[in-house]
Enzyme design. Structure first.
Site, PDB file in Angstrom:
ATOM      1  N   GLU A  96       0.809  -1.216   0.000  1.00  0.00           N
ATOM      2  CA  GLU A  96       0.000   0.000   0.000  1.00  0.00           C
ATOM      3  C   GLU A  96       0.849   1.277   0.000  1.00  0.00           C
ATOM      4  O   GLU A  96       0.496   2.281  -0.596  1.00  0.00           O
ATOM      5  CB  GLU A  96      -0.920   0.046   1.231  1.00  0.00           C
ATOM      6  CG  GLU A  96      -1.830  -1.142   1.391  1.00  0.00           C
ATOM      7  CD  GLU A  96      -1.227  -2.200   2.299  1.00  0.00           C
ATOM      8  OE1 GLU A  96       0.017  -2.219   2.441  1.00  0.00           O
ATOM      9  OE2 GLU A  96      -1.982  -3.009   2.853  1.00  0.00           O
TER      10      GLU A  96
ATOM     11  N   ASP B  50      26.082  14.115 -26.695  1.00  0.00           N
ATOM     12  CA  ASP B  50      26.524  14.962 -27.796  1.00  0.00           C
ATOM     13  C   ASP B  50      27.925  15.468 -27.452  1.00  0.00           C
ATOM     14  O   ASP B  50      28.346  15.398 -26.297  1.00  0.00           O
ATOM     15  CB  ASP B  50      25.544  16.123 -27.946  1.00  0.00           C
ATOM     16  CG  ASP B  50      25.931  17.073 -29.066  1.00  0.00           C
ATOM     17  OD1 ASP B  50      26.409  16.589 -30.103  1.00  0.00           O
ATOM     18  OD2 ASP B  50      25.761  18.287 -28.889  1.00  0.00           O
TER      19      ASP B  50
ATOM     20  N   ASP C 255      19.510  17.268 -30.954  1.00  0.00           N
ATOM     21  CA  ASP C 255      19.528  16.285 -29.862  1.00  0.00           C
ATOM     22  C   ASP C 255      18.132  16.031 -29.285  1.00  0.00           C
ATOM     23  O   ASP C 255      17.944  15.069 -28.532  1.00  0.00           O
ATOM     24  CB  ASP C 255      20.433  16.776 -28.720  1.00  0.00           C
ATOM     25  CG  ASP C 255      21.868  16.954 -29.159  1.00  0.00           C
ATOM     26  OD1 ASP C 255      22.361  16.101 -29.912  1.00  0.00           O
ATOM     27  OD2 ASP C 255      22.492  17.948 -28.763  1.00  0.00           O
TER      28      ASP C 255
ATOM     29  N   ASP D 194       3.646  -0.425   7.545  1.00  0.00           N
ATOM     30  CA  ASP D 194       3.896   0.572   6.509  1.00  0.00           C
ATOM     31  C   ASP D 194       4.384   1.891   7.110  1.00  0.00           C
ATOM     32  O   ASP D 194       5.242   2.561   6.538  1.00  0.00           O
ATOM     33  CB  ASP D 194       2.625   0.815   5.693  1.00  0.00           C
ATOM     34  CG  ASP D 194       2.315  -0.352   4.761  1.00  0.00           C
ATOM     35  OD1 ASP D 194       3.259  -1.068   4.389  1.00  0.00           O
ATOM     36  OD2 ASP D 194       1.144  -0.556   4.417  1.00  0.00           O
TER      37      ASP D 194
END
Length: 914
Positions: free
Chosen positions: A349, A391, A662, A755
């Site tokens: 969860e 590049d 690019d 949790d």
């Protein structure tokens, strides 16, 4: 077979409600169609520019229905209506509700929402509240973080230029109000917004201008254009009115075409607009980038795979629990609620919240390093990246021309050559180009002081026919000296002598060949070469001309390059040490690229050119991209194709770039990286934007991405294995115990406590060994891990059952609350402690210790786990206090569990790794 049936049903549900894209790893048909359409548009534009280049000027003007004095008002109005504004598409920002949906739409949130709805309609309000709270918090946290990042990214965007000089013909009788404006201009020359340009317009270009559209040059003088953002070429290229090579099939190599978005470095030109807006080469790239959806990234595919894994377990286990408890206990409504709680128990969860929190923490870390994170998913992709395509120009290099060497004819360093080049550049009155600026910046103070002693007498300006320029100075000996520099071939035509070892000798055929060999070697090293020569005159001090550029003495050469960034070499070295392979993809030529790669310590011997890629099949390119590190003379389509082939080979690919050329590759990559000085379309396509020129932040980002992923993986492994163990224990208990071993509310509270204890995981330490290599989602490993470690907890759960059944005699329905309370405490404590066992491959607490926030949360949840059944709220949770001798057995169970897990962990590591 059963889980396949459930999977088909779930797939039909997704298809019916248009949610398939949430779980798909492939591009949709619409995206593929758009990509194909964009490619076709690019080809059409290239062909139209090639035709315009090869067509004679009168025929071209006739075809465009214009003339060299420009268009009239009626023509402009009609073309505005037909072609629209001269602008390209930008990525439209999401509306708030679209962004909120984007933050919500991950598989775990969809699954948890379905479970929350089921809980609501079955009357389980506690389950509904718990699950809904997790989904809402996760969605809002992600929305807010990305909203802040996108706002910061928007502030970086600014257009470079917004006006153009255009010639327009006006009928004064129809437009008397314009007569005064136009009468002050030569040939009706006016400044207009670049958005108002139309095909057929005649424009004037000069140094410093941005080219506002794709244009054919009609006339040019000393015209040099920087195409770095379009092609990646670091050195400005010279453009002419005529195209010499009529066999060229690459639009970017045309000598008489200038492209929208490029810049005029020096000289001037008159040109006719051929294409505007989306029909330009720039516009086609922008259309492709904006309209073709971003491909599913490694992170998204990983989450999708893990989701399907957990969904399969849930769809198999929950019905089994339902039927076993329904048949054995006879209470089907209670069995349904219990099965629903099991389904929630098998679903992590908190994963959306844990994922978003860890990614947000990574974004905060990178923001301190002056990196804007536009998409949170990029943090994990950064860590998973195993190939970085980059590049060259402006990313690995400084994007500025520097003087690299000043040598004599034999190639030895010569200050005399530098002095002569400096005097030439310093004394010329024309526009100083980038090479002149590089010479002036390279000279030290001693040369600058010495130059003052020379008095300028005259100059012979540069022109593109001679490709050289001269200045004449008066020496300290009182003689006139002409100092000339220019292209090697043109300089050799006017040189008769060579200066060797301070002696002047005749330029023989042998020396001529040696000079050509030497300069060719410079060119092969990626250097641009300018020759320097001189000649002294007797009794002549004025009226110098081109004719005086004869019988010169060649002294040597000055060479230029675009040097690498200081941070590039160490950054690339660190990336290699951390398992990231770097590949250079550039539009520049192979010699310049090899020179830069050599200086950066990259393999440079084998280079694959764009022309060769054109001839390759998909299978050939898939093989080539694996075994090639340097790619040169690439078009934007080539770069994108290389990225997608690397992804098809199973790599997680990053792309670092800053130019128009690019943008498509940046968008296709798993993680697109750009810089704040990049063109707008590159920044829009990127996931990360670097605000500083240093590349060292790349290595730090990679490590932070791996820490982020390691912490996310901890949660998934621990939750999946622990919850699977609990469900396995439930199945065993349900088959033999005449009452529910744990009520639905117990499972939900246990999951909630567990949790909450995991909220601190984003701040946990990560062992150094876990961040040395790229990390990817591997659902098959998670499934194996779940099956291997899950049943270990069931062994001790069964021991707890035996303890409660035989020692504390909780073996009847009347004493089920005592039984459930005893298992509740063991379940909470073992689930909480397993965090520390599985978070590291080492011995917990001794060799590797969790961060203080996680240790603190563990202690708090363990205390709460004991307090709930022992405290005053026990009856609310349908639990009861346990006898004190229970706590004699409890430490034995916990210690035994931890020892067995540590032992089996060693077995698992030996067999499968960690």
């Amino acid at each position: 077979m059963l889980h396949n049936l459930w999977q088909r049903l779930f797939a039909n549900f997704l298809k019916k409600y248009h949610l398939t894209h949430l779980f798909s790893r492939h591009r949709s048909f619409r995206e593929l169609h758009q990509a194909s359409y964009a490619n076709e548009i690019s080809k059409q534009i290239s062909q139209s520019l090639i035709r315009a280049s090869f067509t004679q000027v009168p025929n071209l003007l006739e075809r465009l229905d214009t003339n060299e004095n420009g268009l009239n008002a009626e023509q402009v109005a009609l073309r505005h209506e037909k072609f629209g504004a001269n602008e390209f598409e930008h990525e439209k920002p999401l509306k708030w509700w679209q962004h909120l949906w984007y933050a919500y739409r991950n598989p775990f949130n969809i699954l948890l929402t379905i479970l929350a709805l089921v809980a609501f309609f079955t009357g389980d309000m506690e389950g509904t509240t718990i699950i809904s709270t997790m989904v809402i918090l996760s969605t809002l946290l992600r929305y807010w973080q990305e909203y802040k990042s996108n706002k910061a990214a928007e502030s970086l965007k600014a257009m470079v230029s917004n006006t153009a000089t255009v010639l327009r013909r006006v009928d004064w009788k129809e437009h008397p109000s314009l007569a005064e404006i136009y009468s002050q201009k030569t040939l009706n020359q006016i400044e207009i917004s670049i958005q108002d340009l139309v095909p057929g317009d005649i424009i004037l270009l000069s140094a410093g201008d941005m080219v506002p559209a794709d244009c054919r040059i009609l006339s040019a003088k000393d015209l040099f254009v920087s195409q770095a953002s379009m092609t990646g070429e670091s050195i400005p290229v010279e453009k002419f009115a005529d195209q010499k090579d009529h066999t060229t099939n690459n639009a970017l190599e045309l000598e008489n075409i200038v492209f929208m978005g490029t810049n005029i470095v020096s000289g001037s030109a008159k040109a006719v607009v051929v294409n505007t807006g989306a029909k330009t080469y720039f516009g086609a790239l922008a259309h492709r980038v904006v309209n073709v959806g971003k491909t599913t990234t490694s992170f998204q595919m990983g989450v999708n795979k893990v989701s399907w894994l957990l969904i399969r377990f849930m769809l198999v286990m929950a019905p089994i629990v339902l039927f076993i408890n329904g048949f054995t206990k006879g209470d089907w409504s209670e069995a349904l609620l219990f099965a629903l709680s099991v389904a929630v128990g098998l679903t992590p969860e908190m994963l959306p919240m844990i994922v978003t929190s860890t990614l947000a923490k990574g974004a905060v870390f990178l923001s301190r390093k002056k990196v804007i994170v536009k998409r949170l998913d990029a943090i994990q992709n950064f860590g998973a990246m195993d190939v970085l395509c980059t590049d060259k120009t402006g990313t690995l290099t400084q994007d500025e021309i520097c003087l690299s060497q000043h040598t004599d004819v034999k190639g030895k360093i010569s200050d005399r050559v530098l002095m002569q080049a400096y005097l030439n550049s310093f004394n010329q009155t024309g526009l100083k180009n980038l090479l002149d600026v590089a010479v002036l910046e390279h000279a030290d103070q001693e040369i600058r002081d010495a130059a003052i002693k020379f008095k300028k007498l005259d100059e012979v300006p540069f022109d593109f026919l001679r490709r050289r320029m001269s200045v004449i100075v008066k020496t300290q000996q009182g003689r006139a000296r002409i100092l000339t520099k220019g292209a090697v071939e043109e300089m050799l035509k006017c040189c008769s002598y060579v200066e060797l070892n301070d002696k002047i000798v005749s330029l023989t055929d042998e020396l001529y060949r040696q000079i050509l060999d030497r300069t060719q070697q410079f060119n092969l090293e990626g250097l641009r070469v300018v020759a320097v020569a001189y000649r002294d005159f007797q009794n002549k001090f004025d009226q110098f001309s081109v004719a005086d550029e004869s019988d010169l003495i060649l002294t040597g050469y000055v060479t230029f390059l675009d040097p690498p960034k200081e941070s590039a070499a160490p950054a690339l070295k660190q990336l290699a040490e951390h398992g990231v392979q770097v590949k250079v993809l550039t539009g520049d030529n192979e010699f310049v690229t090899q020179k830069v790669c050599k200086e950066l310590g990259l393999a440079y011997e084998h280079v694959l050119l764009g022309g060769q890629i054109e001839e390759m099949t998909a299978e050939q390119l898939k093989f080539a991209v694996e075994h090639t590190q340097v790619f040169a003379k690439l078009s934007p389509v080539h770069k994108e194709r290389i990225v997608t082939e690397l992804q098809a080979n199973g790599h997680v690919v990053g792309f670092l770039g800053d130019g128009i050329n690019d943008a498509a590759a940046i968008r296709s990559a798993d993680i697109g990286i750009s810089v704040d000085t990049a063109v707008d379309i590159a920044k829009e396509s990127a996931d990360l934007i670097l605000l500083e020129k240093s590349l060292m932040v790349l290595e730090q980002g990679v490590l932070e991405g791996r820490r982020t992923f390691a912490n996310m993986l901890k949660y998934i492994k621990m939750t999946a294995s622990s919850n699977f163990g609990n469900v396995f224990s439930v199945l065993v208990a349900s088959a033999f115990i005449p009452f529910l071993p744990m009520l639905p509310i117990h499972l939900l509270v246990q999951n909630l406590l567990y949790d909450i204890s995991q909220i601190a995981i984003p701040f946990d330490n990560v062992d150094d060994e876990l961040i040395q290599q790229p990390q990817n989602w591997k659902p098959e490993e998670i499934g194996r891990f779940m099956i291997f470690f899950g049943p270990l907890s069931s062994i001790f759960d069964i021991l707890t059952f035996a303890l409660m059944w035989f020692v504390f005699l909780a073996n009847t329905p009347e004493k089920q609350t005592l039984f459930q309370s005893g298992w509740f405490i063991v379940g909470v404590l073992t689930q909480t402690l397993i965090v520390h066992m599985i978070r590291t491959a080492k011995v917990p607490f001794f060799e590797s210790r969790a961060a203080l926030p996680l240790m603190t949360m563990t202690l708090i949840i363990m205390v709460l786990g004991i307090f709930i059944p022992m405290g005053p709220f026990a009856s609310y949770f349908k639990l009861q206090a346990l006898p004190m001798n229970y706590f004699i057995y409890l430490p034995m169970i916990l210690i035994g569990y931890m020892c067995v897990v540590q032992l089996m962990k060693k077995v698992y590591i030996r067999r499968y790794g960690w």
